[in-house]
Design a protein around this motif. Structure first.
Motif, PDB file in Angstrom:
ATOM      1  N   ALA A 112     -64.795 -13.331  17.097  1.00 35.34           N
ATOM      2  CA  ALA A 112     -65.848 -14.372  17.468  1.00 35.34           C
ATOM      3  C   ALA A 112     -67.051 -13.966  17.197  1.00 35.34           C
ATOM      4  CB  ALA A 112     -65.810 -14.674  19.026  1.00 35.34           C
ATOM      5  N   ALA A 113     -67.599 -12.621  17.517  1.00 30.31           N
ATOM      6  CA  ALA A 113     -68.845 -12.248  17.210  1.00 30.31           C
ATOM      7  C   ALA A 113     -69.139 -12.305  15.712  1.00 30.31           C
ATOM      8  CB  ALA A 113     -68.947 -10.629  17.772  1.00 30.31           C
ATOM      9  N   ARG A 115     -67.871 -14.382  13.786  1.00 31.93           N
ATOM     10  CA  ARG A 115     -68.148 -15.655  13.226  1.00 31.93           C
ATOM     11  C   ARG A 115     -69.453 -16.354  13.921  1.00 31.93           C
ATOM     12  NH1 ARG A 115     -62.871 -16.244  15.147  1.00 31.93           N
ATOM     13  NH2 ARG A 115     -63.718 -16.932  17.124  1.00 31.93           N
ATOM     14  N   GLU A 116     -69.774 -15.786  14.888  1.00 28.81           N
ATOM     15  CA  GLU A 116     -71.093 -16.264  15.366  1.00 28.81           C
ATOM     16  C   GLU A 116     -72.319 -15.592  14.364  1.00 28.81           C
ATOM     17  OE1 GLU A 116     -71.697 -14.821  19.489  1.00 28.81           O
ATOM     18  OE2 GLU A 116     -69.870 -16.235  20.030  1.00 28.81           O
ATOM     19  N   ALA A 120     -75.067 -17.957  12.502  1.00 26.63           N
ATOM     20  CA  ALA A 120     -76.355 -17.816  12.720  1.00 26.63           C
ATOM     21  C   ALA A 120     -77.061 -17.523  11.134  1.00 26.63           C
ATOM     22  CB  ALA A 120     -76.687 -16.374  13.588  1.00 26.63           C
TER      23      ALA A 120
END
Length: 129
Positions: A112-113, A115-116, A120
């Motif tokens: 998830a990090a 993908r974030e 961004a």
């Protein structure tokens, strides 16, 4: 179902371990690895591998490591001297299952990090264009 553990490497990597999956053909492991075969009636590989990855267990395992140029080593006596608590199989399964669930959560969080970070960067790129 055997465990292999890293017996020669730099200190941060000594004692890192993994369970070997069932294999159809004969396998030769790298000489820096040590094979540990467990009696499943006493200790489950999933429990022992989870225990071996705990910080205090790895610290105890490498406490007597021998240092050479750019690497350290542990031997069979160092591994045999490690005291592993052996609870009932039911508790071993619960412990190993809890560790597996936590590892799964950590993997999902890392994904998830990632993908974030990609999102961004993409948004920042669009804003700056």
């Amino acid at each position: 179902g055997d465990i292999v553990t890293n017996r020669v490497n730099s200190r941060p990597y000594l004692g890192k371990s993994a369970i070997t999956p069932p294999m159809v053909e004969p396998v030769v492991f790298e000489s820096n690895m040590m094979r540990i075969t467990l009696d499943d009636a006493v200790a489950l590989p999933e429990y022992v591998i989870a225990f071996l990855q705990l910080k205090h267990a790895r610290a105890a395992l490498i406490a007597n490591a021998k240092d050479a140029i750019n690497q350290s080593s542990i031997n069979q006596q160092d591994v045999a001297a490690l005291r592993i608590p052996v609870p009932q199989h039911r508790l071993q399964r619960q412990f190993a299952g809890g560790v597996q669930r936590l590892n799964h959560i950590m993997i999902r969080q890392a994904e998830a990090a990632q993908r974030e970070a990609i999102l961004a960067a993409s948004l920042a790129n669009r804003l700056l264009v």
